[in-house]
Design a protein around this motif. Structure first.
Motif, mmCIF file in Angstrom:
data_model
loop_
_atom_site.group_PDB
_atom_site.id
_atom_site.type_symbol
_atom_site.label_atom_id
_atom_site.label_comp_id
_atom_site.label_asym_id
_atom_site.label_seq_id
_atom_site.Cartn_x
_atom_site.Cartn_y
_atom_site.Cartn_z
ATOM 1 N N ARG A 137 0.830 -1.219 0.000
ATOM 2 C CA ARG A 137 0.000 0.000 0.000
ATOM 3 C C ARG A 137 0.859 1.261 0.000
ATOM 4 N NH1 ARG A 137 -4.765 -1.517 4.410
ATOM 5 N NH2 ARG A 137 -5.629 -3.278 3.266
ATOM 6 N N MET A 138 2.045 1.144 0.578
ATOM 7 C CA MET A 138 2.950 2.290 0.638
ATOM 8 C C MET A 138 3.970 2.202 -0.492
ATOM 9 S SD MET A 138 1.955 4.104 3.182
ATOM 10 C CE MET A 138 3.349 5.175 3.517
ATOM 11 N N PRO A 139 4.303 3.339 -1.146
ATOM 12 C CA PRO A 139 5.320 3.306 -2.197
ATOM 13 C C PRO A 139 6.697 2.989 -1.623
ATOM 14 C CG PRO A 139 4.676 5.567 -1.713
ATOM 15 C CD PRO A 139 3.750 4.679 -0.946
ATOM 16 N N GLN A 140 7.525 2.321 -2.434
ATOM 17 C CA GLN A 140 8.899 2.002 -2.032
ATOM 18 C C GLN A 140 9.823 3.115 -2.514
ATOM 19 O OE1 GLN A 140 10.301 -0.674 -0.489
ATOM 20 N NE2 GLN A 140 8.759 -2.296 -0.514
ATOM 21 N N THR A 141 10.687 3.592 -1.633
ATOM 22 C CA THR A 141 11.593 4.693 -1.973
ATOM 23 C C THR A 141 13.021 4.158 -2.117
ATOM 24 O OG1 THR A 141 10.206 6.252 -0.760
ATOM 25 C CG2 THR A 141 12.452 6.937 -1.251
ATOM 26 N N LEU A 142 13.627 4.401 -3.270
ATOM 27 C CA LEU A 142 15.006 3.962 -3.533
ATOM 28 C C LEU A 142 15.801 5.101 -4.158
ATOM 29 C CD1 LEU A 142 13.237 1.185 -3.660
ATOM 30 C CD2 LEU A 142 15.221 0.275 -4.848
ATOM 31 N N TYR A 143 17.125 4.940 -4.142
ATOM 32 C CA TYR A 143 18.020 5.884 -4.810
ATOM 33 C C TYR A 143 18.438 5.265 -6.149
ATOM 34 C CZ TYR A 143 18.303 8.598 -0.520
ATOM 35 O OH TYR A 143 17.997 9.371 0.566
ATOM 36 N N PHE A 144 18.252 6.022 -7.241
ATOM 37 C CA PHE A 144 18.464 5.474 -8.584
ATOM 38 C C PHE A 144 19.603 6.173 -9.315
ATOM 39 C CE2 PHE A 144 14.152 4.138 -7.715
ATOM 40 C CZ PHE A 144 14.095 2.879 -8.297
ATOM 41 N N LYS A 145 20.264 5.344 -10.202
ATOM 42 C CA LYS A 145 21.215 5.863 -11.187
ATOM 43 C C LYS A 145 20.887 5.251 -12.544
ATOM 44 C CE LYS A 145 25.299 7.313 -8.644
ATOM 45 N NZ LYS A 145 26.773 7.233 -8.558
ATOM 46 N N PHE A 146 21.056 6.050 -13.587
ATOM 47 C CA PHE A 146 20.765 5.616 -14.953
ATOM 48 C C PHE A 146 22.074 5.622 -15.751
ATOM 49 C CE2 PHE A 146 16.816 6.942 -13.216
ATOM 50 C CZ PHE A 146 15.792 6.337 -13.928
ATOM 51 N N TYR A 147 22.388 4.494 -16.375
ATOM 52 C CA TYR A 147 23.625 4.353 -17.155
ATOM 53 C C TYR A 147 23.280 3.975 -18.591
ATOM 54 C CZ TYR A 147 25.786 3.931 -12.514
ATOM 55 O OH TYR A 147 26.189 4.152 -11.224
ATOM 56 N N ARG A 148 23.968 4.626 -19.569
ATOM 57 C CA ARG A 148 23.729 4.316 -20.989
ATOM 58 C C ARG A 148 24.891 3.485 -21.534
ATOM 59 N NH1 ARG A 148 20.573 6.835 -24.779
ATOM 60 N NH2 ARG A 148 20.408 8.773 -23.613
ATOM 61 N N PHE A 149 24.536 2.386 -22.213
ATOM 62 C CA PHE A 149 25.510 1.563 -22.917
ATOM 63 C C PHE A 149 25.000 1.377 -24.353
ATOM 64 C CE2 PHE A 149 25.747 0.377 -18.480
ATOM 65 C CZ PHE A 149 27.119 0.450 -18.224
ATOM 66 N N LYS A 150 25.459 2.247 -25.281
ATOM 67 C CA LYS A 150 24.988 2.245 -26.666
ATOM 68 C C LYS A 150 23.454 2.353 -26.717
ATOM 69 C CE LYS A 150 28.982 -0.183 -28.556
ATOM 70 N NZ LYS A 150 29.463 -1.331 -29.361
ATOM 71 N N ASP A 151 22.765 1.279 -27.123
ATOM 72 C CA ASP A 151 21.302 1.332 -27.252
ATOM 73 C C ASP A 151 20.584 0.780 -26.025
ATOM 74 O OD1 ASP A 151 21.522 2.466 -29.715
ATOM 75 O OD2 ASP A 151 21.360 0.571 -30.804
ATOM 76 N N ILE A 152 21.337 0.509 -24.972
ATOM 77 C CA ILE A 152 20.745 -0.049 -23.748
ATOM 78 C C ILE A 152 20.979 0.909 -22.584
ATOM 79 C CG2 ILE A 152 20.945 -1.902 -22.027
ATOM 80 C CD1 ILE A 152 21.471 -3.829 -24.274
ATOM 81 N N ILE A 153 19.960 1.053 -21.755
ATOM 82 C CA ILE A 153 20.078 1.909 -20.557
ATOM 83 C C ILE A 153 19.848 1.028 -19.329
ATOM 84 C CG2 ILE A 153 19.084 3.844 -19.274
ATOM 85 C CD1 ILE A 153 18.173 4.785 -22.231
ATOM 86 N N LEU A 154 20.774 1.114 -18.419
ATOM 87 C CA LEU A 154 20.708 0.310 -17.195
ATOM 88 C C LEU A 154 20.206 1.198 -16.046
ATOM 89 C CD1 LEU A 154 21.476 -2.618 -16.394
ATOM 90 C CD2 LEU A 154 23.637 -1.691 -15.538
ATOM 91 N N VAL A 155 19.151 0.740 -15.364
ATOM 92 C CA VAL A 155 18.586 1.484 -14.227
ATOM 93 C C VAL A 155 18.875 0.677 -12.958
ATOM 94 C CG1 VAL A 155 16.525 2.501 -13.192
ATOM 95 C CG2 VAL A 155 16.745 2.379 -15.688
ATOM 96 N N LEU A 156 19.646 1.270 -12.062
ATOM 97 C CA LEU A 156 20.001 0.600 -10.804
ATOM 98 C C LEU A 156 19.411 1.384 -9.627
ATOM 99 C CD1 LEU A 156 23.749 -0.360 -11.348
ATOM 100 C CD2 LEU A 156 21.797 -1.898 -11.293
ATOM 101 N N GLY A 157 18.719 0.666 -8.764
ATOM 102 C CA GLY A 157 18.148 1.303 -7.567
ATOM 103 C C GLY A 157 18.594 0.574 -6.314
ATOM 104 N N LYS A 158 18.810 1.326 -5.257
ATOM 105 C CA LYS A 158 19.243 0.692 -3.999
ATOM 106 C C LYS A 158 18.659 1.459 -2.810
ATOM 107 C CE LYS A 158 23.557 3.311 -3.611
ATOM 108 N NZ LYS A 158 25.017 3.243 -3.470
#
Length: 350
Positions: A88-109
């Protein structure tokens, strides 16, 4: 480190991040469409978002933010974002977005330091609650002792007052009978006031004694086999003179003659006297007070009905509480101290 460039080691790390690590991992294409998500992302989100725009993941995503904005932001700091999770409650994380050519990696912790701070705060609050609970228990024990002292005081005071008040009432009634013809109208009026006021005091003292006994737990119920209609007739007889003075008819409706069972007749007479006298108190001259005896299944029901003004819904809530003040005045214009019905309820429950 060179060791991480080893393909076997890299494969193990990749597998661990995909299957076991507590790291939120999502892979996007260049347009922001989700291509894959790891098991930790599955756990937090509660479902698969493959094929949807990455913005669907977040509950507070601002529409003017582009994927490029988020990727450029990674050099400055991690971005705090709220996930639309499976709770019921939203989850809060810290995110970084990384680009590798045509792919984007989203990491949250998670920020485990903040979790530890919250844990410490919860432990502190829990300790505080424990201290407050102990303090509350201590106060409750003190209140119990004070309540016992109050009951002892009420009982002692009422017991010591009952005898002199009884003497005053007896002598006043004797004077009324013996010298009534020798008194003028004012003197008769004064004597009537003495008798009625003393009788009122006597009733208050008896109520104090009863309530102190009830609250102290020393309120014996002595059951014996007895006819219920005999008790009702006795109570009607006790209140007949009072009703006659106010020009009120007491009417008894009964279709259960000679019904006998075990109960405390003295206590039930006290209950009925209180109910019938209350009905008389709140009635006006020329009205009727009806007492009914009937049987419902395995229960005997005694009902007392008058035609008084009635009681407001607000006052009904406090009707059986000791010392509750009721706004409705008796027909005589006086108020009660609010013990009679409380005592009646306790007797019936007992």
């Amino acid at each position: 480190m060179k060791v991480f460039s080893n393909p076997k080691i890299q494969k193990i790390i990749n597998q661990y991040i995909a299957d076991k690590a507590s790291i939120f991992l999502v892979v996007l294409d260049k347009n922001g469409i989700i291509k894959a998500q790891n098991q930790y992302a599955d756990k937090i989100l509660g479902k698969q978002y493959t094929g949807q725009n990455f913005k669907k993941l977040f509950v507070d995503f601002t529409i003017d933010k582009t994927l490029d904005d988020l990727i450029n932001n990674t050099k400055e700091s991690e971005k705090l974002m709220h996930l639309d999770g499976n709770t019921r409650m939203p989850q809060t994380l810290y995110f970084k977005f990384y680009r590798f050519k045509d792919i984007i990696l989203v990491l949250g912790k998670h920020r485990w330091s903040e979790y530890e701070r919250l844990r410490e705060e919860l432990v502190s609050v829990n300790n505080e609650l424990g201290n407050l609970t102990r303090e509350l228990n201590k106060k409750n024990q003190e209140l119990d002792k004070l309540n016992q002292l109050k009951n002892q005081f009420l009982g002692m005071a009422a017991h010591d007052l009952r005898k002199p008040v009884g003497k005053i009432l007896n002598f006043a009634e004797f004077l009324e009978e013996e010298i009534e013809t020798k008194l003028n109208q004012d003197q008769k009026k004064y004597l009537e006031i003495i008798i009625s006021s003393t009788d009122y005091m006597k009733n208050i003292i008896n109520d104090f004694l009863d309530i102190s006994l009830i609250e102290s737990g020393h309120f014996p119920i002595k059951k014996r086999s007895y006819k219920i209609d005999k008790v009702i007739y006795k109570s009607i007889e006790d209140n007949a003179l009072y009703a006659k003075k106010k020009d009120i008819d007491l009417i008894y409706k009964n279709n259960l003659d000679n019904l006998q069972f075990k109960f405390d007749p003295d206590k039930i007479i006290q209950v009925l006297n209180n109910l019938i006298s209350n009905a008389i108190d709140f009635s006006h001259g020329g009205e009727k007070v009806v007492i009914k005896l009937k049987k419902n299944s395995d229960q005997v029901v005694i009902a007392v009905k008058d035609n008084g003004k009635g009681i407001s819904a607000k006052d009904k809530k406090a009707l059986f509480k000791p010392f509750s003040s009721k706004k409705n005045l008796k027909s005589s214009g006086t108020r009660s101290i609010g013990l009679g019905l409380a005592i009646t309820k306790k007797i019936v429950e007992s």
